[in-house]
Design a protein around this motif. Structure first.
Motif, PDB file in Angstrom:
ATOM      1  N   ALA A  20       0.774  -1.084  -0.043  1.00  0.00           N
ATOM      2  CA  ALA A  20      -0.062  -0.086   0.057  1.00  0.00           C
ATOM      3  C   ALA A  20       0.907   1.299   0.076  1.00  0.00           C
ATOM      4  N   TYR A  21       1.059   1.690  -1.181  1.00  0.00           N
ATOM      5  CA  TYR A  21       2.083   2.672  -1.553  1.00  0.00           C
ATOM      6  C   TYR A  21       1.674   4.103  -1.433  1.00  0.00           C
ATOM      7  N   SER A  22       1.756   5.096  -0.715  1.00  0.00           N
ATOM      8  CA  SER A  22       1.307   6.404  -0.725  1.00  0.00           C
ATOM      9  C   SER A  22       2.179   7.464  -1.384  1.00  0.00           C
ATOM     10  N   GLY A  23       3.654   6.761  -1.344  1.00  0.00           N
ATOM     11  CA  GLY A  23       4.548   8.002  -1.802  1.00  0.00           C
ATOM     12  C   GLY A  23       5.431   8.650  -1.058  1.00  0.00           C
ATOM     13  N   GLY A  24       4.778   8.462   0.242  1.00  0.00           N
ATOM     14  CA  GLY A  24       5.637   8.981   1.353  1.00  0.00           C
ATOM     15  C   GLY A  24       6.879   8.079   1.797  1.00  0.00           C
TER      16      GLY A  24
ATOM     17  N   ILE B 176       1.045  -0.372  -5.051  1.00  0.00           N
ATOM     18  CA  ILE B 176      -0.312   0.100  -5.443  1.00  0.00           C
ATOM     19  C   ILE B 176      -0.548   1.407  -4.644  1.00  0.00           C
ATOM     20  N   THR B 177      -0.928   2.513  -5.445  1.00  0.00           N
ATOM     21  CA  THR B 177      -1.335   3.791  -4.876  1.00  0.00           C
ATOM     22  C   THR B 177      -2.883   4.102  -5.386  1.00  0.00           C
ATOM     23  N   ALA B 178      -3.370   4.375  -4.153  1.00  0.00           N
ATOM     24  CA  ALA B 178      -4.855   5.088  -4.033  1.00  0.00           C
ATOM     25  C   ALA B 178      -4.811   6.396  -4.720  1.00  0.00           C
ATOM     26  N   GLU B 179      -5.801   6.516  -5.802  1.00  0.00           N
ATOM     27  CA  GLU B 179      -5.932   7.802  -6.046  1.00  0.00           C
ATOM     28  C   GLU B 179      -7.380   8.507  -5.735  1.00  0.00           C
ATOM     29  N   SER B 180      -7.342   9.526  -5.143  1.00  0.00           N
ATOM     30  CA  SER B 180      -8.714  10.221  -4.542  1.00  0.00           C
ATOM     31  C   SER B 180      -8.469  11.487  -4.392  1.00  0.00           C
ATOM     32  N   PRO B 181      -9.484  12.317  -4.265  1.00  0.00           N
ATOM     33  CA  PRO B 181      -9.543  13.617  -4.086  1.00  0.00           C
ATOM     34  C   PRO B 181      -8.822  14.185  -2.799  1.00  0.00           C
ATOM     35  N   SER B 182      -8.565  13.239  -2.061  1.00  0.00           N
ATOM     36  CA  SER B 182      -7.598  13.873  -0.695  1.00  0.00           C
ATOM     37  C   SER B 182      -6.267  13.551  -0.981  1.00  0.00           C
ATOM     38  N   LEU B 183      -5.771  13.153  -2.201  1.00  0.00           N
ATOM     39  CA  LEU B 183      -4.365  13.156  -2.587  1.00  0.00           C
ATOM     40  C   LEU B 183      -3.925  14.330  -3.660  1.00  0.00           C
ATOM     41  N   LEU B 184      -3.011  15.030  -3.579  1.00  0.00           N
ATOM     42  CA  LEU B 184      -2.532  15.921  -4.252  1.00  0.00           C
ATOM     43  C   LEU B 184      -2.239  15.308  -5.621  1.00  0.00           C
TER      44      LEU B 184
ATOM     45  N   ASP C 286       1.878  -2.429   4.482  1.00  0.00           N
ATOM     46  CA  ASP C 286       1.812  -0.752   4.616  1.00  0.00           C
ATOM     47  C   ASP C 286       3.150  -0.218   5.034  1.00  0.00           C
ATOM     48  N   GLY C 287       3.194   0.999   5.411  1.00  0.00           N
ATOM     49  CA  GLY C 287       4.271   1.696   5.813  1.00  0.00           C
ATOM     50  C   GLY C 287       4.261   2.142   7.152  1.00  0.00           C
ATOM     51  N   VAL C 288       3.452   1.698   8.091  1.00  0.00           N
ATOM     52  CA  VAL C 288       3.151   2.145   9.455  1.00  0.00           C
ATOM     53  C   VAL C 288       4.503   2.064  10.213  1.00  0.00           C
ATOM     54  N   ASN C 289       5.059   3.046  10.916  1.00  0.00           N
ATOM     55  CA  ASN C 289       6.287   2.705  11.562  1.00  0.00           C
ATOM     56  C   ASN C 289       5.911   2.804  13.134  1.00  0.00           C
ATOM     57  N   ALA C 290       7.084   2.388  13.962  1.00  0.00           N
ATOM     58  CA  ALA C 290       6.929   2.088  15.100  1.00  0.00           C
ATOM     59  C   ALA C 290       6.400   3.422  16.021  1.00  0.00           C
ATOM     60  N   ASP C 291       6.751   4.582  15.473  1.00  0.00           N
ATOM     61  CA  ASP C 291       6.243   5.886  16.135  1.00  0.00           C
ATOM     62  C   ASP C 291       4.853   6.160  16.099  1.00  0.00           C
ATOM     63  N   ASP C 292       4.093   5.486  14.849  1.00  0.00           N
ATOM     64  CA  ASP C 292       2.749   5.824  14.404  1.00  0.00           C
ATOM     65  C   ASP C 292       2.103   5.007  15.647  1.00  0.00           C
ATOM     66  N   LEU C 293       2.300   3.956  16.310  1.00  0.00           N
ATOM     67  CA  LEU C 293       1.814   3.148  17.090  1.00  0.00           C
ATOM     68  C   LEU C 293       1.600   3.992  18.509  1.00  0.00           C
TER      69      LEU C 293
END
Length: 272
Positions: A22-26, A47-55, A119-126
Protein backbone atom coordinates in the motif's frame (compact mmCIF):
# COMPACT_ATOMS: atom_id res chain seq x y z
CA UNK A 1 21.20 -1.98 15.42
CA UNK A 2 19.66 -0.44 12.31
CA UNK A 3 21.37 -3.05 10.14
CA UNK A 4 19.76 -5.77 12.23
CA UNK A 5 16.34 -4.21 11.75
CA UNK A 6 16.92 -4.01 8.00
CA UNK A 7 17.87 -7.68 7.95
CA UNK A 8 14.70 -8.52 9.88
CA UNK A 9 12.54 -6.71 7.31
CA UNK A 10 14.38 -8.45 4.49
CA UNK A 11 13.63 -11.77 6.19
CA UNK A 12 9.95 -10.84 6.46
CA UNK A 13 9.74 -10.26 2.71
CA UNK A 14 11.73 -13.38 1.94
CA UNK A 15 9.23 -15.41 3.94
CA UNK A 16 6.28 -13.69 2.27
CA UNK A 17 7.58 -14.65 -1.21
CA UNK A 18 5.22 -12.07 -2.75
CA UNK A 19 4.02 -8.71 -1.41
CA UNK A 20 1.56 -6.01 -2.37
CA UNK A 21 2.57 -2.63 -0.95
CA UNK A 22 0.00 0.00 0.00
CA UNK A 23 2.16 2.75 -1.44
CA UNK A 24 1.30 6.40 -0.81
CA UNK A 25 4.61 7.83 -2.00
CA UNK A 26 5.55 9.01 1.49
CA UNK A 27 8.96 8.09 2.83
CA UNK A 28 7.65 5.24 5.00
CA UNK A 29 5.85 3.28 2.31
CA UNK A 30 8.56 4.16 -0.20
CA UNK A 31 11.20 2.61 2.04
CA UNK A 32 9.05 -0.51 2.40
CA UNK A 33 8.60 -0.63 -1.38
CA UNK A 34 12.35 -0.28 -1.90
CA UNK A 35 13.21 -3.14 0.45
CA UNK A 36 10.44 -5.33 -0.98
CA UNK A 37 11.65 -4.67 -4.52
CA UNK A 38 15.25 -5.46 -3.59
CA UNK A 39 14.27 -8.81 -2.08
CA UNK A 40 11.38 -9.90 -4.29
CA UNK A 41 11.99 -8.21 -7.63
CA UNK A 42 8.93 -8.60 -9.86
CA UNK A 43 7.12 -10.44 -7.07
CA UNK A 44 6.60 -7.09 -5.34
CA UNK A 45 3.86 -4.70 -6.45
CA UNK A 46 3.22 -1.15 -5.23
CA UNK A 47 -0.32 0.22 -5.53
CA UNK A 48 -1.24 3.85 -4.93
CA UNK A 49 -4.80 4.90 -4.18
CA UNK A 50 -5.95 7.96 -6.10
CA UNK A 51 -8.71 10.05 -4.56
CA UNK A 52 -9.64 13.73 -4.05
CA UNK A 53 -7.66 13.74 -0.78
CA UNK A 54 -4.38 13.15 -2.63
CA UNK A 55 -2.62 16.03 -4.35
CA UNK A 56 -1.96 15.33 -8.05
CA UNK A 57 1.64 16.43 -7.44
CA UNK A 58 2.02 13.80 -4.72
CA UNK A 59 0.62 11.15 -7.05
CA UNK A 60 3.21 12.15 -9.64
CA UNK A 61 5.94 11.95 -6.97
CA UNK A 62 4.79 8.40 -6.20
CA UNK A 63 5.11 7.48 -9.87
CA UNK A 64 8.59 8.96 -10.13
CA UNK A 65 9.82 7.30 -6.95
CA UNK A 66 8.41 3.89 -7.91
CA UNK A 67 10.14 4.13 -11.28
CA UNK A 68 13.42 5.07 -9.58
CA UNK A 69 13.14 2.11 -7.24
CA UNK A 70 12.23 -0.19 -10.09
CA UNK A 71 9.13 -1.66 -8.47
CA UNK A 72 6.00 -2.45 -10.46
CA UNK A 73 3.49 0.29 -9.76
CA UNK A 74 -0.24 0.58 -10.32
CA UNK A 75 -2.88 3.15 -9.42
CA UNK A 76 -6.40 2.37 -8.26
CA UNK A 77 -9.32 4.62 -7.45
CA UNK A 78 -10.76 4.71 -3.94
CA UNK A 79 -14.11 6.24 -3.06
CA UNK A 80 -14.01 7.19 0.59
CA UNK A 81 -15.48 10.55 -0.40
CA UNK A 82 -18.77 8.70 -1.11
CA UNK A 83 -18.98 7.44 2.48
CA UNK A 84 -20.85 9.81 4.86
CA UNK A 85 -18.98 8.21 7.77
CA UNK A 86 -15.86 9.70 6.21
CA UNK A 87 -17.14 13.03 4.90
CA UNK A 88 -18.81 13.92 8.22
CA UNK A 89 -15.22 13.97 9.54
CA UNK A 90 -15.60 12.22 12.90
CA UNK A 91 -12.57 11.76 15.14
CA UNK A 92 -12.08 8.28 13.65
CA UNK A 93 -12.32 9.50 10.06
CA UNK A 94 -9.06 7.73 9.19
CA UNK A 95 -10.66 4.41 10.10
CA UNK A 96 -13.10 4.76 7.22
CA UNK A 97 -10.39 5.96 4.84
CA UNK A 98 -8.13 2.98 5.55
CA UNK A 99 -11.12 0.64 5.47
CA UNK A 100 -11.84 1.80 1.93
CA UNK A 101 -8.17 1.47 0.99
CA UNK A 102 -7.72 -2.06 2.29
CA UNK A 103 -11.16 -3.22 1.11
CA UNK A 104 -9.91 -2.16 -2.33
CA UNK A 105 -6.42 -3.65 -2.10
CA UNK A 106 -7.16 -6.96 -0.35
CA UNK A 107 -9.26 -8.44 -3.20
CA UNK A 108 -6.50 -7.49 -5.65
CA UNK A 109 -3.95 -9.22 -3.45
CA UNK A 110 -6.06 -12.37 -3.14
CA UNK A 111 -6.81 -12.47 -6.85
CA UNK A 112 -3.14 -12.18 -7.80
CA UNK A 113 -1.76 -14.50 -5.16
CA UNK A 114 -0.16 -12.00 -2.78
CA UNK A 115 -0.41 -13.36 0.77
CA UNK A 116 -0.33 -9.93 2.40
CA UNK A 117 -1.01 -6.27 1.86
CA UNK A 118 1.90 -4.42 3.47
CA UNK A 119 1.84 -0.79 4.63
CA UNK A 120 4.36 1.81 5.83
CA UNK A 121 3.23 2.18 9.46
CA UNK A 122 6.31 2.73 11.63
CA UNK A 123 6.91 2.23 15.35
CA UNK A 124 6.23 5.89 16.20
CA UNK A 125 2.80 5.69 14.56
CA UNK A 126 1.74 3.11 17.12
CA UNK A 127 2.06 5.71 19.87
CA UNK A 128 -0.07 8.30 18.05
CA UNK A 129 -3.83 8.47 17.56
CA UNK A 130 -4.15 6.52 14.30
CA UNK A 131 -7.57 4.83 13.96
CA UNK A 132 -6.62 3.82 10.42
CA UNK A 133 -4.12 1.34 11.84
CA UNK A 134 -6.99 -0.60 13.40
CA UNK A 135 -8.81 -0.78 10.06
CA UNK A 136 -5.70 -2.12 8.36
CA UNK A 137 -5.10 -4.74 11.06
CA UNK A 138 -8.71 -5.90 10.88
CA UNK A 139 -8.13 -6.64 7.21
CA UNK A 140 -4.94 -8.56 7.78
CA UNK A 141 -2.41 -5.95 6.65
CA UNK A 142 1.15 -6.17 7.90
CA UNK A 143 3.48 -3.34 8.92
CA UNK A 144 7.12 -4.51 8.69
CA UNK A 145 8.58 -1.21 9.93
CA UNK A 146 6.49 -1.33 13.09
CA UNK A 147 7.02 -5.07 13.50
CA UNK A 148 10.80 -4.62 13.83
CA UNK A 149 10.55 -1.33 15.77
CA UNK A 150 11.79 1.14 13.16
CA UNK A 151 11.02 4.74 14.17
CA UNK A 152 10.43 7.72 11.87
CA UNK A 153 13.98 8.94 12.43
CA UNK A 154 15.30 5.51 11.54
CA UNK A 155 13.15 5.49 8.41
CA UNK A 156 14.99 8.61 7.28
CA UNK A 157 18.39 7.19 8.30
CA UNK A 158 17.79 3.94 6.48
CA UNK A 159 16.37 5.68 3.41
CA UNK A 160 19.50 7.83 3.21
CA UNK A 161 21.71 4.78 3.73
CA UNK A 162 19.97 3.00 0.85
CA UNK A 163 20.52 5.98 -1.42
CA UNK A 164 16.94 7.22 -1.65
CA UNK A 165 17.17 10.93 -2.57
CA UNK A 166 13.88 11.75 -0.86
CA UNK A 167 15.04 10.55 2.57
CA UNK A 168 14.29 13.99 4.05
CA UNK A 169 10.94 14.44 2.32
CA UNK A 170 8.41 16.14 4.63
CA UNK A 171 5.44 14.09 5.83
CA UNK A 172 2.38 14.74 3.69
CA UNK A 173 -0.79 13.24 5.18
CA UNK A 174 -3.98 13.28 3.15
CA UNK A 175 -5.70 16.61 2.62
CA UNK A 176 -8.63 15.63 4.84
CA UNK A 177 -6.33 16.07 7.83
CA UNK A 178 -6.48 19.84 7.27
CA UNK A 179 -10.04 20.14 8.61
CA UNK A 180 -11.15 20.21 12.26
CA UNK A 181 -13.15 17.17 13.33
CA UNK A 182 -16.83 17.64 12.70
CA UNK A 183 -16.46 19.92 9.68
CA UNK A 184 -17.83 18.27 6.57
CA UNK A 185 -15.28 17.29 3.95
CA UNK A 186 -16.17 18.04 0.33
CA UNK A 187 -14.26 17.85 -2.91
CA UNK A 188 -14.26 21.66 -3.40
CA UNK A 189 -12.82 22.13 0.10
CA UNK A 190 -10.10 19.54 -0.57
CA UNK A 191 -9.29 21.21 -3.87
CA UNK A 192 -8.92 24.71 -2.42
CA UNK A 193 -6.63 23.44 0.36
CA UNK A 194 -4.61 21.54 -2.20
CA UNK A 195 -4.23 24.55 -4.49
CA UNK A 196 -3.20 26.72 -1.53
CA UNK A 197 -0.51 24.29 -0.42
CA UNK A 198 0.82 23.91 -3.95
CA UNK A 199 1.06 27.69 -4.20
CA UNK A 200 3.12 27.84 -1.00
CA UNK A 201 5.34 25.00 -2.17
CA UNK A 202 6.10 26.97 -5.32
CA UNK A 203 7.34 29.78 -3.07
CA UNK A 204 10.02 27.36 -1.88
CA UNK A 205 8.34 26.29 1.36
CA UNK A 206 8.32 22.59 2.26
CA UNK A 207 7.12 21.79 5.79
CA UNK A 208 3.73 23.44 5.81
CA UNK A 209 0.01 22.97 6.23
CA UNK A 210 -2.96 25.05 5.20
CA UNK A 211 -5.60 24.29 7.81
CA UNK A 212 -9.16 25.05 6.79
CA UNK A 213 -11.91 26.08 9.20
CA UNK A 214 -15.06 27.29 7.54
CA UNK A 215 -14.01 30.07 5.14
CA UNK A 216 -10.69 30.66 6.89
CA UNK A 217 -7.28 29.39 5.78
CA UNK A 218 -4.68 29.13 8.55
CA UNK A 219 -1.15 28.82 7.24
CA UNK A 220 1.25 26.79 9.38
CA UNK A 221 4.98 27.19 8.69
CA UNK A 222 8.03 26.19 10.74
CA UNK A 223 8.45 28.82 13.46
CA UNK A 224 11.98 29.65 12.31
CA UNK A 225 10.80 30.79 8.85
CA UNK A 226 7.75 32.83 9.89
CA UNK A 227 9.62 36.12 10.20
CA UNK A 228 11.31 35.79 6.83
CA UNK A 229 8.03 34.72 5.25
CA UNK A 230 6.28 37.87 6.53
CA UNK A 231 9.13 40.15 5.43
CA UNK A 232 9.67 38.66 1.97
CA UNK A 233 6.21 37.59 0.83
CA UNK A 234 3.80 39.83 -1.05
CA UNK A 235 1.05 39.28 1.51
CA UNK A 236 -1.73 41.20 -0.29
CA UNK A 237 -1.12 39.10 -3.40
CA UNK A 238 -1.13 35.92 -1.35
CA UNK A 239 -4.43 36.86 0.28
CA UNK A 240 -5.93 37.65 -3.11
CA UNK A 241 -4.79 34.32 -4.55
CA UNK A 242 -6.16 32.38 -1.58
CA UNK A 243 -9.46 34.22 -1.97
CA UNK A 244 -9.50 33.18 -5.61
CA UNK A 245 -9.13 29.61 -4.38
CA UNK A 246 -12.32 30.07 -2.33
CA UNK A 247 -11.19 31.25 1.09
CA UNK A 248 -12.60 34.45 2.59
CA UNK A 249 -10.01 34.97 5.34
CA UNK A 250 -6.29 34.12 5.42
CA UNK A 251 -4.36 33.85 8.68
CA UNK A 252 -0.89 32.80 9.83
CA UNK A 253 -0.43 30.49 12.83
CA UNK A 254 2.13 32.27 15.03
CA UNK A 255 2.94 29.10 16.95
CA UNK A 256 4.30 27.49 13.80
CA UNK A 257 3.85 24.16 12.10
CA UNK A 258 3.23 21.09 14.22
CA UNK A 259 2.10 17.80 12.76
CA UNK A 260 -1.18 16.56 14.19
CA UNK A 261 -2.09 19.88 15.77
CA UNK A 262 -5.79 19.35 15.15
CA UNK A 263 -5.66 16.31 17.44
CA UNK A 264 -5.22 18.62 20.42
CA UNK A 265 -8.97 18.87 20.71
CA UNK A 266 -9.04 15.16 21.54
CA UNK A 267 -6.71 15.65 24.50
CA UNK A 268 -8.65 18.73 25.60
CA UNK A 269 -11.90 16.78 25.59
CA UNK A 270 -10.34 13.98 27.62
CA UNK A 271 -8.99 16.45 30.21
CA UNK A 272 -12.29 18.29 30.49
Amino acid sequence: MLEQKLEQIQTIFTEMEQALIAYSGGIDSTLVAKIASDILGNRALAITAESPSLLPEDLEDARIQAAAIGISHEIVQTHEIDNPNYTSNPVNRCYFCKSELHDTLKPIALQRGYPYVVDGVNADDLGDYRPGIQAAKERGARSPLAEVGITKMEVRQLSKQLGLPWWDKPAQPCLSSRFPYGEEITIPKLQRVGRAEIYLRKLGLTNLRVRSTGDTARIELPSEVIKEFILTTDLPSLVSIFQDFGFVYVTLDLEGFQSGKLNRVLTANIVS
